[in-house]
Design an enzyme around this catalytic site. Sequence first.
Site, short mmCIF file in Angstrom:
data_model
loop_
_atom_site.label_atom_id
_atom_site.label_comp_id
_atom_site.label_asym_id
_atom_site.label_seq_id
_atom_site.Cartn_x
_atom_site.Cartn_y
_atom_site.Cartn_z
N ASP A 41 -23.94 -28.87 -10.74
CA ASP A 41 -23.63 -27.45 -10.53
C ASP A 41 -22.15 -27.10 -10.31
OD1 ASP A 41 -26.30 -27.94 -10.07
OD2 ASP A 41 -26.33 -27.09 -8.07
N PHE A 100 -24.07 -30.93 -0.86
CA PHE A 100 -24.76 -30.23 -1.94
C PHE A 100 -24.07 -28.90 -2.25
CE2 PHE A 100 -29.35 -32.09 -2.31
CZ PHE A 100 -28.82 -33.34 -2.54
N ARG A 169 -31.04 -24.62 0.80
CA ARG A 169 -29.75 -25.06 0.25
C ARG A 169 -29.07 -24.02 -0.65
NH1 ARG A 169 -33.59 -28.40 -1.95
NH2 ARG A 169 -34.09 -28.04 -4.14
N GLU A 226 -33.29 -22.28 -6.52
CA GLU A 226 -32.02 -22.94 -6.24
C GLU A 226 -30.86 -22.00 -6.57
OE1 GLU A 226 -32.41 -26.72 -8.52
OE2 GLU A 226 -32.65 -27.64 -6.55
C1 FRU Z 1 -29.22 -27.58 -8.44
C2 FRU Z 1 -29.25 -28.55 -7.27
C3 FRU Z 1 -28.97 -27.81 -5.97
C4 FRU Z 1 -28.42 -28.87 -5.08
C5 FRU Z 1 -27.64 -29.71 -6.05
C6 FRU Z 1 -27.60 -31.17 -5.73
O1 FRU Z 1 -28.96 -28.17 -9.65
O2 FRU Z 1 -30.48 -29.24 -7.22
O3 FRU Z 1 -30.09 -27.14 -5.45
O4 FRU Z 1 -27.62 -28.35 -4.07
O5 FRU Z 1 -28.21 -29.52 -7.33
O6 FRU Z 1 -26.71 -31.85 -6.55
#
Ligand code: FRU
Length: 490
Positions: A41, A100, A169, A226
Amino acid sequence: MKHTEALLKAEKFQQKMEKIAQNDYWRPQYHIAAPANWINDPNGFCFYKGEYHLFYQYHPYSSQWGPMHWGHVASKDLADWEHRPIALAPTDEYDKDGCFSGSAIEKDGNLYLLYTGHVDLDNSNGGNDRIETQCLAVSHDGLCFDKVENNPVIKSLPENLNIKTEHFRDPKVWKHGDWYYTVVGVQTKEKSGQVVVYKSQDLINWEFLNIMATSSVKENLGFMWECPNFAEVNGHEALILSPQGVKPEGNKFLNLHQSGYFLGKMDYQTGIFHRDSKFDLLDYGFDFYAPQIMQDEKNNRCLMIAWLDMWESNMPEQENHWAGMMSIPRVLEVKDNMIYSKPIEELSKLYKLKIHHEQVIDDVISFDDVNGDCYKLDIDFDLKNAQGFALKLRVSATEETVISYDKDTKKFKLNRDKSGCGVNGEREVYIEPVGEKMNLQIFSDRSSLEIFINDGQHVLSSRIYPSKEAKGIVFIPNGNIKTNVDFYEI
Ligand code: FRU
């Protein structure tokens, strides 16, 4: 290990791997990617001290996902990006298994990163138990980031509400009036997606405001939302989400996870975002996830960058010690109750017009001087006397990536069956032609295509893995098509 030590260690390792990764033909020539190894991300997209900054989920030690760091790039113009030192490493008790996703905001001249600290609990029984909290890091120069002493700054969720607590998150922070707000992705107890909102005056002390938006299991909106973003888009408000687990509906939602939006209205008193549109996708291609927006106040616009990949997809570049890249920056605009995404104009400094053709085509044709692997192709089709067309890109004797449109079905398709190593399949979107005309802006890089239809009304983005010989472009009209072709080399 101390944070600074961990960053130096990761930086050194990355430099060693960089030389190998850079030699790979598939490395993007004008998109953001890490010097080497895994990224996912986009995080912390912001403007600070005269520069745009973008951070990203980064595993500097291998081309597979692993304990997440934050990589960092910066740019004065959103076109040329420079690598900056790795910003965050997972060194503390509250983020020991990963820093994250999260976001960035300036306050009193400092740059703050609000991110999720991820900790895996003992999962020896095959479970997936974890603790996720929201944490803060600060920088005085936009280069070195220190985690604050008060971490985690958001430790828990209220227990009396319909919220499952282990998925918590991807905080996206913004300012409204005197308050900072952050939206965070969570789940309902029945395992459908929802988001909560907190508010704060100092970024350290946060108060739970409400469940900002929710969904029921009946809605087919996934089991977890997410990377939520609250966006202001030319006078409209939107909640942008990346729901996991939406099931296919016909030929829609075929990717493992989706990224899209609701238009609506944020009520800051109650903390509720009132949805007033259906969930729609921001991109109809194979590879587009976890977009992050930034309000570009300098230019009064809303920008977006996404991860140009998809979880669990084949990534043949992993063998060459890197994985993943970002989309080009896009500008969002609401028109006719939909979000359009357009390529940002700043990219024009990267390309030069090589050739302009204006021609009626009624037979298969390729132009001698229109071919390559890094380009922008801008085409106007007048379909008054035609049924549709196919356009083959990245063509060699055995390879091709085919896009096509048919006026009867109104289906615009992208086919990757012969797009090279490790990929296949088809994606499609319905397009209502504007009159009888259609415009395509196609951005090609060594292993990606981003296709903007009718000024960003719909976009299809995908990774492809053709050989370096695959540079042909072939037009296949179905009828007589008046075309205007601008071919720009990048
Ligand atoms: C989305 C995700 C987020 C998380 C991150 C971990 O692609 O799963 O929810 O913070 O990637 O790398």
